[in-house]
Design a protein around this motif. Structure first.
Motif, PDB file in Angstrom:
ATOM      1  N   ASP A  80       0.874  -1.170   0.000  1.00  0.00           N
ATOM      2  CA  ASP A  80       0.000   0.000   0.000  1.00  0.00           C
ATOM      3  C   ASP A  80       0.915   1.225   0.000  1.00  0.00           C
ATOM      4  O   ASP A  80       1.647   1.470   0.958  1.00  0.00           O
ATOM      5  N   GLU A  81       0.895   1.941  -1.094  1.00  0.00           N
ATOM      6  CA  GLU A  81       1.773   3.100  -1.249  1.00  0.00           C
ATOM      7  C   GLU A  81       1.007   4.184  -1.987  1.00  0.00           C
ATOM      8  O   GLU A  81      -0.101   3.942  -2.474  1.00  0.00           O
ATOM      9  N   PRO A  82       1.563   5.381  -2.062  1.00  0.00           N
ATOM     10  CA  PRO A  82       0.818   6.469  -2.709  1.00  0.00           C
ATOM     11  C   PRO A  82       0.329   6.166  -4.124  1.00  0.00           C
ATOM     12  O   PRO A  82      -0.741   6.620  -4.522  1.00  0.00           O
ATOM     13  N   ALA A  83       1.041   5.375  -4.875  1.00  0.00           N
ATOM     14  CA  ALA A  83       0.631   5.099  -6.256  1.00  0.00           C
ATOM     15  C   ALA A  83      -0.367   3.947  -6.377  1.00  0.00           C
ATOM     16  O   ALA A  83      -1.008   3.791  -7.407  1.00  0.00           O
ATOM     17  N   SER A  84      -0.498   3.149  -5.328  1.00  0.00           N
ATOM     18  CA  SER A  84      -1.396   1.998  -5.382  1.00  0.00           C
ATOM     19  C   SER A  84      -1.999   1.766  -4.003  1.00  0.00           C
ATOM     20  O   SER A  84      -1.309   1.319  -3.095  1.00  0.00           O
ATOM     21  N   ASN A  87      -7.422  -1.821  -0.732  1.00  0.00           N
ATOM     22  CA  ASN A  87      -8.719  -1.631  -0.080  1.00  0.00           C
ATOM     23  C   ASN A  87      -9.349  -2.962   0.278  1.00  0.00           C
ATOM     24  O   ASN A  87      -9.140  -3.969  -0.384  1.00  0.00           O
ATOM     25  N   VAL A  88     -10.191  -2.909   1.323  1.00  0.00           N
ATOM     26  CA  VAL A  88     -11.010  -4.043   1.723  1.00  0.00           C
ATOM     27  C   VAL A  88     -12.452  -3.566   1.693  1.00  0.00           C
ATOM     28  O   VAL A  88     -12.788  -2.555   2.313  1.00  0.00           O
ATOM     29  N   THR A  89     -13.299  -4.275   0.976  1.00  0.00           N
ATOM     30  CA  THR A  89     -14.726  -3.980   0.958  1.00  0.00           C
ATOM     31  C   THR A  89     -15.428  -5.076   1.732  1.00  0.00           C
ATOM     32  O   THR A  89     -15.352  -6.252   1.363  1.00  0.00           O
ATOM     33  N   ILE A 145     -22.520  -2.671   1.481  1.00  0.00           N
ATOM     34  CA  ILE A 145     -21.078  -2.869   1.549  1.00  0.00           C
ATOM     35  C   ILE A 145     -20.452  -1.620   2.168  1.00  0.00           C
ATOM     36  O   ILE A 145     -21.074  -0.563   2.219  1.00  0.00           O
ATOM     37  N   THR A 146     -19.224  -1.750   2.600  1.00  0.00           N
ATOM     38  CA  THR A 146     -18.458  -0.595   3.047  1.00  0.00           C
ATOM     39  C   THR A 146     -16.986  -0.877   2.762  1.00  0.00           C
ATOM     40  O   THR A 146     -16.524  -2.007   2.930  1.00  0.00           O
ATOM     41  N   THR A 147     -16.276   0.134   2.319  1.00  0.00           N
ATOM     42  CA  THR A 147     -14.883  -0.040   1.922  1.00  0.00           C
ATOM     43  C   THR A 147     -13.963   0.757   2.846  1.00  0.00           C
ATOM     44  O   THR A 147     -14.250   1.907   3.180  1.00  0.00           O
ATOM     45  N   ARG A 148     -12.862   0.118   3.225  1.00  0.00           N
ATOM     46  CA  ARG A 148     -11.837   0.744   4.043  1.00  0.00           C
ATOM     47  C   ARG A 148     -10.479   0.465   3.412  1.00  0.00           C
ATOM     48  O   ARG A 148     -10.291  -0.562   2.765  1.00  0.00           O
ATOM     49  N   THR A 149      -9.534   1.354   3.638  1.00  0.00           N
ATOM     50  CA  THR A 149      -8.176   1.071   3.177  1.00  0.00           C
ATOM     51  C   THR A 149      -7.583  -0.010   4.075  1.00  0.00           C
ATOM     52  O   THR A 149      -8.006  -0.199   5.221  1.00  0.00           O
ATOM     53  N   TRP A 150      -6.609  -0.716   3.534  1.00  0.00           N
ATOM     54  CA  TRP A 150      -5.932  -1.756   4.300  1.00  0.00           C
ATOM     55  C   TRP A 150      -5.254  -1.149   5.522  1.00  0.00           C
ATOM     56  O   TRP A 150      -5.215  -1.750   6.592  1.00  0.00           O
ATOM     57  N   LYS A 151      -4.737   0.071   5.371  1.00  0.00           N
ATOM     58  CA  LYS A 151      -4.112   0.753   6.509  1.00  0.00           C
ATOM     59  C   LYS A 151      -5.137   1.019   7.605  1.00  0.00           C
ATOM     60  O   LYS A 151      -4.846   0.881   8.791  1.00  0.00           O
TER      61      LYS A 151
END
Length: 162
Positions: A80-84, A87-89, A145-151
């Motif tokens: 997980d970096e600025p260019a990519s 996500n987890v939905t 559904i709900t989406t969150r970043t992996w971070k």
């Protein structure tokens, strides 16, 4: 909706140790009454319109569920970096037919795995146009559904361990 109002509803419902993690509706709480996730979701969803005047899908995951998800390493070496962004939905229900992996025609996102009612995806943030990933996810899996970043998922798990 402000986090303190959301936390207040869970306090009123009798949940203990109610806390929020960042400002996107991530609420942590203890429910010692033996209710399962589906029953908790139903109770909380019924409270939103009565107490705050809006309806919203509520998806509950236990600490064990999230720890198992993180331990499974669903992104298998992706970073997980600025260019990519990873996500987890979270899905309310297990889908019947999962058309995965899926890569959008423009190459701005890839949806590549399903594990325990969670969909894993990566978004190319350097793309010149905004990816339509959320539209594809809703069309494919419905609006519950709900989406969150992996971070963010990692932050939630860390906070649950505190």
């Amino acid at each position: 909706m402000r986090n303190e109002k959301l936390r207040g509803v869970l306090d009123e419902l009798g949940f203990e140790n109610v806390a929020s993690v960042i400002s996107s509706g991530n609420l942590l709480f203890d429910a010692d009454d033996g209710a399962g996730p589906a029953e908790l979701e139903e109770r909380i969803e019924a409270a939103w319109p009565k107490r705050l005047g809006f309806e919203s899908t509520t998806i509950v995951r236990s600490r064990e569920d999230l720890e198992r998800l993180v331990a499974a390493d669903p992104f298998a070496g992706r970073t997980d970096e600025p260019a990519s962004r990873l996500n987890v939905t979270f899905l309310k229900r297990e889908p019947e037919d999962v058309p995965l992996p899926y890569r959008d025609p423009d190459g701005t996102y890839e949806v590549f795995a399903l594990n325990d009612r969670a969909i894993f995806s990566a978004v190319d943030t350097t793309a010149h146009r905004t990816p339509d990933m959320m539209r594809w996810l809703e069309k494919t899996f419905g609006k519950q559904i709900t989406t969150r970043t992996w971070k963010t998922v990692h932050r939630i798990v860390a906070r649950m361990g505190a």
